[in-house]
Write a protein that holds these residues in place. Structure first.
Motif, PDB file in Angstrom:
ATOM      1  N   ALA A 126      -1.464  -3.611   8.851  1.00 10.02           N
ATOM      2  CA  ALA A 126      -2.809  -3.134   8.158  1.00 10.02           C
ATOM      3  C   ALA A 126      -3.023  -1.869   9.358  1.00 10.02           C
ATOM      4  O   ALA A 126      -3.448  -0.925   8.687  1.00 10.02           O
ATOM      5  CB  ALA A 126      -3.948  -4.046   8.181  1.00 10.02           C
ATOM      6  N   SER A 127      -2.600  -2.096  10.417  1.00  9.04           N
ATOM      7  CA  SER A 127      -2.946  -1.048  11.361  1.00  9.04           C
ATOM      8  C   SER A 127      -2.057   0.314  11.073  1.00  9.04           C
ATOM      9  O   SER A 127      -2.395   1.317  11.359  1.00  9.04           O
ATOM     10  CB  SER A 127      -3.049  -1.454  12.971  1.00  9.04           C
ATOM     11  N   LEU A 128      -0.746  -0.128  10.589  1.00 12.60           N
ATOM     12  CA  LEU A 128       0.198   0.962  10.386  1.00 12.60           C
ATOM     13  C   LEU A 128       0.026   1.644   8.979  1.00 12.60           C
ATOM     14  O   LEU A 128       1.038   2.054   8.493  1.00 12.60           O
ATOM     15  CB  LEU A 128       1.552   0.252  10.579  1.00 12.60           C
ATOM     16  N   ALA A 129      -0.890   0.988   8.176  1.00 10.65           N
ATOM     17  CA  ALA A 129      -1.002   1.327   6.690  1.00 10.65           C
ATOM     18  C   ALA A 129      -1.087   2.897   6.495  1.00 10.65           C
ATOM     19  O   ALA A 129      -1.689   3.402   7.111  1.00 10.65           O
ATOM     20  CB  ALA A 129      -1.930   0.464   6.041  1.00 10.65           C
ATOM     21  N   ASN A 130      -0.548   3.104   5.537  1.00  8.05           N
ATOM     22  CA  ASN A 130      -0.805   4.435   4.748  1.00  8.05           C
ATOM     23  C   ASN A 130      -2.096   4.630   4.140  1.00  8.05           C
ATOM     24  O   ASN A 130      -2.486   3.951   3.373  1.00  8.05           O
ATOM     25  CB  ASN A 130       0.322   5.071   3.778  1.00  8.05           C
ATOM     26  N   PRO A 131      -2.950   5.533   4.746  1.00  6.75           N
ATOM     27  CA  PRO A 131      -4.525   5.372   4.473  1.00  6.75           C
ATOM     28  C   PRO A 131      -4.435   5.714   2.954  1.00  6.75           C
ATOM     29  O   PRO A 131      -5.397   5.116   2.160  1.00  6.75           O
ATOM     30  CB  PRO A 131      -4.980   6.204   5.218  1.00  6.75           C
ATOM     31  N   ASP A 132      -3.720   6.637   2.504  1.00  4.67           N
ATOM     32  CA  ASP A 132      -3.866   6.984   0.915  1.00  4.67           C
ATOM     33  C   ASP A 132      -3.425   5.823   0.108  1.00  4.67           C
ATOM     34  O   ASP A 132      -3.917   5.530  -0.854  1.00  4.67           O
ATOM     35  CB  ASP A 132      -3.036   8.430   0.667  1.00  4.67           C
ATOM     36  N   GLU A 133      -2.285   5.011   0.499  1.00  3.07           N
ATOM     37  CA  GLU A 133      -2.124   4.029  -0.319  1.00  3.07           C
ATOM     38  C   GLU A 133      -3.058   2.808  -0.356  1.00  3.07           C
ATOM     39  O   GLU A 133      -3.293   2.264  -1.354  1.00  3.07           O
ATOM     40  CB  GLU A 133      -0.627   3.289   0.293  1.00  3.07           C
ATOM     41  N   MET A 134      -3.672   2.663   0.985  1.00  4.98           N
ATOM     42  CA  MET A 134      -4.810   1.547   0.907  1.00  4.98           C
ATOM     43  C   MET A 134      -5.909   2.243  -0.006  1.00  4.98           C
ATOM     44  O   MET A 134      -6.623   1.315  -0.653  1.00  4.98           O
ATOM     45  CB  MET A 134      -5.079   1.411   2.393  1.00  4.98           C
ATOM     46  N   ILE A 135      -6.307   3.497   0.296  1.00  6.28           N
ATOM     47  CA  ILE A 135      -7.286   3.970  -0.711  1.00  6.28           C
ATOM     48  C   ILE A 135      -7.071   3.749  -2.014  1.00  6.28           C
ATOM     49  O   ILE A 135      -8.083   3.529  -3.013  1.00  6.28           O
ATOM     50  CB  ILE A 135      -7.670   5.493  -0.307  1.00  6.28           C
ATOM     51  N   THR A 136      -5.998   4.139  -2.601  1.00  3.44           N
ATOM     52  CA  THR A 136      -5.734   3.782  -4.046  1.00  3.44           C
ATOM     53  C   THR A 136      -5.916   2.426  -4.389  1.00  3.44           C
ATOM     54  O   THR A 136      -6.397   1.949  -5.529  1.00  3.44           O
ATOM     55  CB  THR A 136      -4.105   4.264  -4.386  1.00  3.44           C
ATOM     56  N   LEU A 137      -5.137   1.407  -3.575  1.00  8.17           N
ATOM     57  CA  LEU A 137      -5.339  -0.016  -4.110  1.00  8.17           C
ATOM     58  C   LEU A 137      -7.006  -0.371  -4.041  1.00  8.17           C
ATOM     59  O   LEU A 137      -7.464  -1.153  -4.798  1.00  8.17           O
ATOM     60  CB  LEU A 137      -4.637  -1.016  -2.838  1.00  8.17           C
ATOM     61  N   ILE A 138      -7.800  -0.038  -3.046  1.00  4.78           N
ATOM     62  CA  ILE A 138      -9.102  -0.583  -3.085  1.00  4.78           C
ATOM     63  C   ILE A 138     -10.034   0.163  -3.699  1.00  4.78           C
ATOM     64  O   ILE A 138     -11.554   0.057  -3.619  1.00  4.78           O
ATOM     65  CB  ILE A 138      -9.411  -1.081  -1.429  1.00  4.78           C
ATOM     66  N   GLN A 139      -9.827   1.261  -4.437  1.00  4.31           N
ATOM     67  CA  GLN A 139     -10.633   2.099  -5.075  1.00  4.31           C
ATOM     68  C   GLN A 139     -11.597   1.193  -5.986  1.00  4.31           C
ATOM     69  O   GLN A 139     -12.740   1.815  -5.858  1.00  4.31           O
ATOM     70  CB  GLN A 139      -9.799   3.109  -5.814  1.00  4.31           C
ATOM     71  N   PRO A 140     -11.311   0.566  -6.722  1.00  2.00           N
ATOM     72  CA  PRO A 140     -12.270  -0.379  -7.585  1.00  2.00           C
ATOM     73  C   PRO A 140     -13.468  -1.092  -6.692  1.00  2.00           C
ATOM     74  O   PRO A 140     -14.414  -1.179  -7.392  1.00  2.00           O
ATOM     75  CB  PRO A 140     -11.166  -1.335  -8.294  1.00  2.00           C
ATOM     76  N   LEU A 141     -13.372  -1.049  -5.451  1.00  2.00           N
ATOM     77  CA  LEU A 141     -14.405  -1.828  -4.643  1.00  2.00           C
ATOM     78  C   LEU A 141     -15.438  -0.777  -4.143  1.00  2.00           C
ATOM     79  O   LEU A 141     -16.423  -1.237  -3.707  1.00  2.00           O
ATOM     80  CB  LEU A 141     -13.552  -2.577  -3.448  1.00  2.00           C
ATOM     81  N   GLY A 142     -15.178   0.636  -4.469  1.00  2.00           N
ATOM     82  CA  GLY A 142     -16.034   1.496  -3.855  1.00  2.00           C
ATOM     83  C   GLY A 142     -15.969   1.898  -2.611  1.00  2.00           C
ATOM     84  O   GLY A 142     -15.302   1.348  -1.730  1.00  2.00           O
ATOM     85  N   ILE A 143     -16.587   2.939  -2.096  1.00  2.00           N
ATOM     86  CA  ILE A 143     -16.522   3.739  -0.759  1.00  2.00           C
ATOM     87  C   ILE A 143     -14.929   3.421  -0.200  1.00  2.00           C
ATOM     88  O   ILE A 143     -14.916   3.010   0.965  1.00  2.00           O
ATOM     89  CB  ILE A 143     -17.512   3.249   0.189  1.00  2.00           C
ATOM     90  N   ARG A 144     -14.136   3.606  -0.813  1.00  2.00           N
ATOM     91  CA  ARG A 144     -12.574   3.470  -0.633  1.00  2.00           C
ATOM     92  C   ARG A 144     -12.212   4.083   0.660  1.00  2.00           C
ATOM     93  O   ARG A 144     -11.384   3.585   1.476  1.00  2.00           O
ATOM     94  CB  ARG A 144     -11.666   3.568  -1.816  1.00  2.00           C
ATOM     95  N   HIS A 145     -12.594   5.525   0.808  1.00  2.00           N
ATOM     96  CA  HIS A 145     -12.185   6.208   2.097  1.00  2.00           C
ATOM     97  C   HIS A 145     -12.721   5.525   3.457  1.00  2.00           C
ATOM     98  O   HIS A 145     -11.939   5.272   4.250  1.00  2.00           O
ATOM     99  CB  HIS A 145     -12.653   7.636   1.954  1.00  2.00           C
ATOM    100  N   ARG A 146     -14.015   4.997   3.197  1.00  2.00           N
ATOM    101  CA  ARG A 146     -14.533   4.471   4.496  1.00  2.00           C
ATOM    102  C   ARG A 146     -14.021   3.201   4.732  1.00  2.00           C
ATOM    103  O   ARG A 146     -13.802   2.840   5.765  1.00  2.00           O
ATOM    104  CB  ARG A 146     -16.052   4.459   4.342  1.00  2.00           C
ATOM    105  N   ARG A 147     -13.787   2.440   3.690  1.00  2.00           N
ATOM    106  CA  ARG A 147     -13.245   0.989   3.709  1.00  2.00           C
ATOM    107  C   ARG A 147     -11.940   0.904   4.135  1.00  2.00           C
ATOM    108  O   ARG A 147     -11.515   0.139   5.155  1.00  2.00           O
ATOM    109  CB  ARG A 147     -13.128   0.341   2.403  1.00  2.00           C
ATOM    110  N   ALA A 148     -11.135   1.926   3.900  1.00  2.00           N
ATOM    111  CA  ALA A 148      -9.435   2.069   4.186  1.00  2.00           C
ATOM    112  C   ALA A 148      -9.750   2.350   5.704  1.00  2.00           C
ATOM    113  O   ALA A 148      -8.883   1.896   6.547  1.00  2.00           O
ATOM    114  CB  ALA A 148      -8.812   3.106   3.567  1.00  2.00           C
TER     115      ALA A 148
END
Length: 120
Positions: A16-38
Motif C-alpha cells: 500500500a505504501s508503494l501504491a500508484n496513487p492514481d490506481e488507488m484513486i480509481t479503485l476507491i472512487q465510489p467511496l468518495g473523497i478519493r484523492h484524500r483517502r488514497a
C-alpha cells in the motif's frame, strides 16, 4: 467488492505504501473523497512501516532470533511481525488519520482486549 479488490492489489502495508496513487484513486472512487483517502492510506502505510521498523530495532537480539525462527517456520504464510501486535494507544493514535476509534478497534480486534476499551 471494493474492499476485496483493494486487498488483492495491496495486501499489506508495504504494498500500500508503494501504491500508484492514481490506481488507488480509481479503485476507491465510489467511496468518495478519493484523492484524500488514497493519500491518507499511503501515508498511514508509510508511517506504520516506519513505526514497526523502529520497534523492531529496539528489540533485543533474543527477540530477533525468536522472530527469525518463527518466520522460517511460517515462510509460506503471510507473517506479521510480533511488534505489530504490541503497539501502545499513543503509537496507534500517532499514526496518520488514527484517533480513539482506531485505537479502540486495535484493542478489540487485534489485542482481543474488549474489557480494556472504554467507550468514547
Amino acid at each position: 467488492a471494493i474492499l476485496f479488490e483493494f486487498f488483492c492489489k495491496w495486501p499489506d502495508p508495504h504494498s500500500a505504501s508503494l501504491a500508484n496513487p492514481d490506481e488507488m484513486i480509481t479503485l476507491i472512487q465510489p467511496l468518495g473523497i478519493r484523492h484524500r483517502r488514497a493519500r491518507g492510506i499511503i501515508r498511514f502505510s508509510e508511517e506504520y512501516i516506519e513505526l514497526i521498523a523502529a520497534k523492531t530495532k529496539q528489540s533485543s537480539d533474543e527477540e530477533k532470533h525468536k522472530r527469525l525462527q518463527q518466520q522460517s517456520l511460517m515462510q509460506n504464510a503471510r507473517f506479521i511481525h510480533q511488534e505489530e501486535f504490541e503497539l501502545t494507544r499513543e503509537e496507534i493514535m500517532g499514526l496518520f488519520n488514527c484517533g480513539a476509534y482506531a485505537s479502540d478497534a486495535y484493542e478489540i480486534f487485534i489485542q482481543h482486549r474488549l474489557s480494556d476499551v472504554v467507550p468514547t
